[in-house]
Design an enzyme around this catalytic site. Structure first.
Site, PDB file in Angstrom:
ATOM      1  N   ARG A   1       0.824  -1.215   0.000  1.00 35.87           N
ATOM      2  CA  ARG A   1       0.000   0.000   0.000  1.00 35.87           C
ATOM      3  C   ARG A   1       0.852   1.257   0.000  1.00 35.87           C
ATOM      4  NH1 ARG A   1      -4.990   0.024   2.143  1.00 35.87           N
ATOM      5  NH2 ARG A   1      -4.593   1.820   3.473  1.00 35.87           N
TER       6      ARG A   1
ATOM      7  N   ARG B   1       9.744   6.813  -2.376  1.00 34.17           N
ATOM      8  CA  ARG B   1      10.027   7.808  -3.410  1.00 34.17           C
ATOM      9  C   ARG B   1      11.453   8.322  -3.310  1.00 34.17           C
ATOM     10  NH1 ARG B   1       4.993  10.513  -1.971  1.00 34.17           N
ATOM     11  NH2 ARG B   1       3.319   9.326  -2.941  1.00 34.17           N
TER      12      ARG B   1
ATOM     13  N   ARG C   1      -8.289  -6.924  14.021  1.00 33.07           N
ATOM     14  CA  ARG C   1      -7.725  -5.979  14.980  1.00 33.07           C
ATOM     15  C   ARG C   1      -8.792  -4.941  15.292  1.00 33.07           C
ATOM     16  NH1 ARG C   1      -3.667  -7.506  17.794  1.00 33.07           N
ATOM     17  NH2 ARG C   1      -2.667  -5.452  17.927  1.00 33.07           N
TER      18      ARG C   1
ATOM     19  N   ARG D   1      -0.392   5.892  16.564  1.00 32.40           N
ATOM     20  CA  ARG D   1      -0.391   7.236  15.977  1.00 32.40           C
ATOM     21  C   ARG D   1      -1.250   8.186  16.786  1.00 32.40           C
ATOM     22  NH1 ARG D   1      -3.334   5.599  10.222  1.00 32.40           N
ATOM     23  NH2 ARG D   1      -5.204   4.732  11.130  1.00 32.40           N
TER      24      ARG D   1
ATOM     25  N   GLU E   1      -4.222   6.600  19.316  1.00 31.91           N
ATOM     26  CA  GLU E   1      -4.773   5.369  18.752  1.00 31.91           C
ATOM     27  C   GLU E   1      -3.887   4.186  19.115  1.00 31.91           C
ATOM     28  OE1 GLU E   1      -5.814   6.019  14.640  1.00 31.91           O
ATOM     29  OE2 GLU E   1      -5.592   3.896  14.175  1.00 31.91           O
TER      30      GLU E   1
ATOM     31  N   TYR F   1      -9.366  -5.709   3.346  1.00 30.44           N
ATOM     32  CA  TYR F   1      -8.834  -4.394   3.779  1.00 30.44           C
ATOM     33  C   TYR F   1      -9.103  -3.422   2.625  1.00 30.44           C
ATOM     34  CZ  TYR F   1      -4.864  -1.493   5.733  1.00 30.44           C
ATOM     35  OH  TYR F   1      -4.062  -0.539   6.270  1.00 30.44           O
TER      36      TYR F   1
ATOM     37  N   ASP G   1      -9.839   0.375   0.974  1.00 35.42           N
ATOM     38  CA  ASP G   1      -9.895   1.832   1.065  1.00 35.42           C
ATOM     39  C   ASP G   1     -11.315   2.279   0.706  1.00 35.42           C
ATOM     40  OD1 ASP G   1      -7.289   2.288   1.849  1.00 35.42           O
ATOM     41  OD2 ASP G   1      -6.523   2.365  -0.193  1.00 35.42           O
TER      42      ASP G   1
HETATM   43  N1  UDP Z   1       3.300   1.004   8.329  1.00 38.42           N
HETATM   44  C1  UDP Z   1       4.424   0.972   9.148  1.00 38.42           C
HETATM   45  N2  UDP Z   1       4.899   2.162   9.652  1.00 38.42           N
HETATM   46  C2  UDP Z   1       4.292   3.340   9.399  1.00 38.42           C
HETATM   47  C3  UDP Z   1       3.139   3.366   8.569  1.00 38.42           C
HETATM   48  C4  UDP Z   1       2.665   2.174   8.065  1.00 38.42           C
HETATM   49  O1  UDP Z   1       4.980  -0.072   9.411  1.00 38.42           O
HETATM   50  O2  UDP Z   1       4.760   4.371   9.920  1.00 38.42           O
HETATM   51  C5  UDP Z   1       2.790  -0.287   7.827  1.00 38.42           C
HETATM   52  C6  UDP Z   1       1.804  -0.907   8.828  1.00 38.42           C
HETATM   53  O3  UDP Z   1       1.943  -2.317   8.800  1.00 38.42           O
HETATM   54  C7  UDP Z   1       0.468  -0.490   8.263  1.00 38.42           C
HETATM   55  C8  UDP Z   1       0.721  -0.562   6.743  1.00 38.42           C
HETATM   56  O4  UDP Z   1       2.086  -0.120   6.613  1.00 38.42           O
HETATM   57  O5  UDP Z   1      -0.568  -1.355   8.675  1.00 38.42           O
HETATM   58  C9  UDP Z   1      -0.209   0.282   5.909  1.00 38.42           C
HETATM   59  O6  UDP Z   1      -0.139   1.634   6.326  1.00 38.42           O
HETATM   60  P1  UDP Z   1      -1.336   2.661   6.086  1.00 38.42           P
HETATM   61  O7  UDP Z   1      -0.852   3.996   6.466  1.00 38.42           O
HETATM   62  O8  UDP Z   1      -1.867   2.446   4.712  1.00 38.42           O
HETATM   63  O9  UDP Z   1      -2.366   2.101   7.183  1.00 38.42           O
HETATM   64  P2  UDP Z   1      -3.851   2.565   7.608  1.00 38.42           P
HETATM   65  O10 UDP Z   1      -3.922   4.062   7.570  1.00 38.42           O
HETATM   66  O11 UDP Z   1      -4.793   1.852   6.689  1.00 38.42           O
HETATM   67  O12 UDP Z   1      -3.926   2.041   9.010  1.00 38.42           O
END
Ligand code: UDP
Length: 383
Positions: free
Chosen positions: A173, A177, A248, A278, A301, A349, A351
């Protein structure tokens, strides 16, 4: 005009609401129920009465898509305000920009590489096996140092298992870059509804052919319908008779604080010794109005294994879950008069834009099947 059907839609989230709208526009009579006391499922937003800030109650939701039809669809129901999502990450005593970009790489390694140098530098350390697990994918993607700092422990906190057991698709996902572009998403359309997602969903459900009942669990409905669209958890539909699919859940702690508090919408905490994954500061999701706030709302969270009474958020999809999912899918295929849809109904999962696309396709399929008096597919959106 074909004979109108009576349809019960279970769940007033995005999938159920889009399906309800499409069916009603095609002339069918739709009843939408949800056991919660609000619309929009987990993208529910509401203004905090004290600060006036629009709060994303079940975690940050940023609408982004490359699907023009889905973009035009949401614009029918909401004023979509331009928004560009940037995420910061705390690792140790530093703050970095995500997704991993040239700034992150240079800051992390204390260098000033240009794009070509950085690409070669990362390639030299990335371990390229055939990525099967999240860990393989991470090591192939960014190499061991960045993987350990940004992905390994965050992922353990988020998913509750070792990343070697998780599917590579979770990490796919995220982009990597070799430029200074720190836009979290690469899609051409990215926006947030001006009046929140709940207002957008309310507008979708505002149709003479739709009746909505909140605080109403599916198990309490006795009236017969010609068809059901079920967007609740697949295993719950069958009273968990084969066992529970792994999810989860998330715990949110909301706090009112002085504005600005962290200075950005989302700050990830990647270290193992910080319990939360986060912190969200909601006013930054509304750049068009945030100057007026003197107080702010922040949300801590944390992630945990979902127990029987918890709200399911992320389908875990470990090997055991996949085996159990296949058994539930087989059971569903033998069920008459129901369509399973959405993140919970199909254990995927998704979006928001993908949920909408799948709901549009599934409802087109249903409308067509009704017209032909044919048996609709149980999983019309199967990828
Ligand atoms: N991820 C991570 N570190 C980060 C951000 C994301 O390891 O700082 C991994 C983590 O396993 C997460 C996945 O990348 O579940 C997808 O991230 P995304 O931001 O798309 O998650 P969402 O916002 O759907 O929870």
């Amino acid at each position: 005009m074909p004979e109108p059907k009576s349809v019960l839609v279970i769940g007033a989230g995005l999938s159920g609401s889009v399906a309800a709208r499409q069916l009603a526009e095609a002339g069918h009579r739709v009843t939408v129920i949800d056991e919660r006391d609000h619309l929009a499922g987990n993208c529910h937003t509401a203004r905090d009465p004290e600060t006036g800030v629009m709060v994303h109650h079940y975690g940050p939701h940023i609408f982004h898509t490359g699907d023009r039809q889905v973009w035009e669809y949401v614009n029918r129901f909401a004023v979509m305000m331009p928004y560009r999502h940037q995420v910061k990450a705390r690792v140790g005593d530093q703050v970095y920009a995500l997704p991993i970009n040239l700034h992150t790489i240079n800051q992390f390694f204390g260098r000033a590489m240009d794009p070509a140098q950085a690409r070669a530098f990362i390639a030299a350390q990335s371990r390229s096996t055939e990525p099967v697990s999240f860990e393989d994918q991470g090591l192939a993607f960014v190499g061991p140092a960045l993987y350990a700092a940004f992905f390994r422990d965050y992922t353990r906190k988020q998913w509750g298992v070792d990343p070697a057991r998780l599917p590579a698709s979770i990490l796919k996902r995220l982009p990597l870059r070799f430029t200074y572009d720190d836009n979290y998403f690469a899609h051409p359309y990215q926006a947030i509804p001006r009046d929140g997602y709940t207002a957008m969903v309310a507008a979708m459900l505002d149709h003479p052919g739709i009746t909505v009942e909140l605080n109403r669990a599916a198990e309490t409905v006795t009236r017969a319908f010609d068809h059901q669209v079920y967007t609740g958890p697949l295993d719950r539909y069958f009273s968990h008779r084969l066992g529970r699919l792994g999810y989860r859940t998330l715990h949110f702690e909301h706090e009112r604080v002085a504005a600005p508090w962290q200075g950005t919408a989302v700050m990830n905490y990647c270290d193992a010794d910080v319990p939360h994954t986060r912190i969200t500061e909601h006013m930054y999701f509304a750049p068009w109005e945030m100057a007026r706030f003197t107080r702010s709302v922040v949300t801590f969270e944390t992630s945990a294994q979902a127990g029987p009474g918890d709200i399911p958020y992320y389908p875990i999809r470990l090997l055991d879950d996949k085996t159990l999912l296949a058994r539930y899918q087989a059971l569903a295929q033998r069920t008459e008069g129901v369509t399973f849809l959405g993140r919970l109904g199909t254990y995927a999962y998704l979006d928001m834009d993908v949920a909408i696309r799948k709901a549009l396709d599934a409802s087109a399929h249903l409308i067509e099947a009704f017209a032909r008096h044919a048996r609709p597919d149980v999983f019309p959106d199967a990828a």
